[in-house]
Design an enzyme around this catalytic site. Structure first.
Site, mmCIF file in Angstrom:
data_model
loop_
_atom_site.group_PDB
_atom_site.id
_atom_site.type_symbol
_atom_site.label_atom_id
_atom_site.label_comp_id
_atom_site.label_asym_id
_atom_site.label_seq_id
_atom_site.Cartn_x
_atom_site.Cartn_y
_atom_site.Cartn_z
ATOM 1 N N CYS A 94 1.290 -1.430 -0.256
ATOM 2 C CA CYS A 94 -0.154 0.169 -0.176
ATOM 3 C C CYS A 94 0.652 1.003 -0.316
ATOM 4 O O CYS A 94 1.195 2.036 -0.931
ATOM 5 C CB CYS A 94 -1.084 -0.018 1.363
ATOM 6 S SG CYS A 94 -2.084 1.272 1.319
ATOM 7 N N HIS A 192 -3.805 -5.543 1.787
ATOM 8 C CA HIS A 192 -3.535 -5.498 4.089
ATOM 9 C C HIS A 192 -3.835 -7.071 4.805
ATOM 10 O O HIS A 192 -3.741 -8.122 3.903
ATOM 11 C CB HIS A 192 -4.404 -4.828 4.644
ATOM 12 C CG HIS A 192 -3.098 -3.191 4.387
ATOM 13 N ND1 HIS A 192 -1.914 -2.870 4.540
ATOM 14 C CD2 HIS A 192 -3.637 -2.776 2.861
ATOM 15 C CE1 HIS A 192 -2.257 -1.785 4.005
ATOM 16 N NE2 HIS A 192 -3.040 -1.715 3.336
HETATM 17 N N1 GLN Z 1 -2.366 7.003 1.995
HETATM 18 C C1 GLN Z 1 -2.555 6.230 0.953
HETATM 19 C C2 GLN Z 1 -3.721 5.555 0.504
HETATM 20 O O1 GLN Z 1 -4.289 5.977 1.050
HETATM 21 C C3 GLN Z 1 -2.557 4.344 1.877
HETATM 22 C C4 GLN Z 1 -2.599 3.751 2.329
HETATM 23 C C5 GLN Z 1 -2.867 2.795 3.138
HETATM 24 O O2 GLN Z 1 -1.667 2.369 3.446
HETATM 25 N N2 GLN Z 1 -3.258 1.805 3.592
HETATM 26 O O3 GLN Z 1 -4.092 5.381 -0.730
#
Ligand code: GLN
Length: 250
Positions: A94, A192
């Site tokens: 992510c 995740h």
């Molecule tokens: N900040 C990024 C987004 O929302 C990554 C989010 C995350 O790592 N879950 O796209």
């Protein structure tokens, strides 16, 4: 004593959400059970980088976490690029997946440059893409996890996605049905969960690649029968976790 494998956990203080640190625990445990000796390192802003690293694992983070690490991350970009080019296996989830791309323009209009290991760019949007997700991958079979991001990632034409999602999932951008990316031995993904406990095929790819690079081949010569039995038990747990997670509503 088994052969040592040095694993780096990248920015665990700021880039670790939705259980991403479970990926590090899974790699450690599976390495032990294969008869190797994992040595886990952590790298946060300003830390020293060790002399030798066999694998790098990085997690997700909110936009604020990404902004916190970005200056330091750039100081390490040449190093990370050369390790990636040398074939060091890496898994970036992510937020770090986004920063391994070419750039990330956040929803508030801030442009964060990426380090360009993955030919992709990300643009933040107002709507978040959230939910349980199963993606299909030729190399790893079904990959099971959970996505939660506002950034839409678009892969350059020559970049292979990690897998594909069906109508229900968003994946990289909610438009082209791709999810994640694979460049040489670097995997980027929105998954995740943690990802690795439920996806032993990816864990084993990372482990076998790391071990083969360092020792010229992967074997289980140092594995005890107890370790083999415990690994089989873990695989059975993973199989039932996969089944349960895949059956969950989005
Ligand atoms: N900040 C990024 C987004 O929302 C990554 C989010 C995350 O790592 N879950 O796209």
């Amino acid at each position: 004593m088994g052969k040592t494998i040095d694993v780096m956990s990248l920015y665990p203080k700021d880039m670790n959400i939705y259980g991403d640190s479970g990926n590090v625990l899974t790699i450690r445990r599976r390495l032990e059970l294969y008869g190797y000796e994992p040595r886990i390192h952590q790298y946060n802003q300003g830390d020293e980088w060790p002399d030798h690293i066999d694998m790098i694992l990085g997690g997700g983070g909110q936009d604020t976490g990404q902004k916190k690490i970005i200056d330091d991350f750039f100081k390490r970009s040449d190093l990370l690029r050369s390790l990636a080019a040398d074939g060091v296996p890496m898994l970036m989830i992510c937020g770090l997946y986004q920063l391994f791309g070419e750039y990330f323009e956040t929803v508030d209009g801030t442009r964060l440059e990426g380090i360009g290991i993955i030919g992709a760019h990300t643009v933040g949007q107002d709507v978040r893409m959230i939910g349980n997700l199963v993606e299909r991958s030729d190399r790893f079979g079904d990959i099971i996890g959970y996505e939660n991001h506002s950034g839409q990632t678009f892969l350059n034409e020559d970049v292979q996605p990690l897998g594909h999602v069906d109508q229900e999932g968003c994946g990289n951008n909610g438009e082209d049905h791709t999810e994640g990316a694979r460049v040489h031995n670097v995997i980027g993904t929105y998954m995740h969960g943690s990802l690795l406990p439920k996806n032993p095929a990816i864990s084993d790819f990372l482990i076998e690649t790391a071990v083969t690079r360092r020792y010229g081949g992967f074997d289980t010569a140092d594995q005890t029968p107890e370790q083999a039995a415990e690994l089989a038990r873990l695989d059975a747990v993973a199989a039932s976790a996969r089944k349960a997670a895949a059956a969950r509503p989005r």
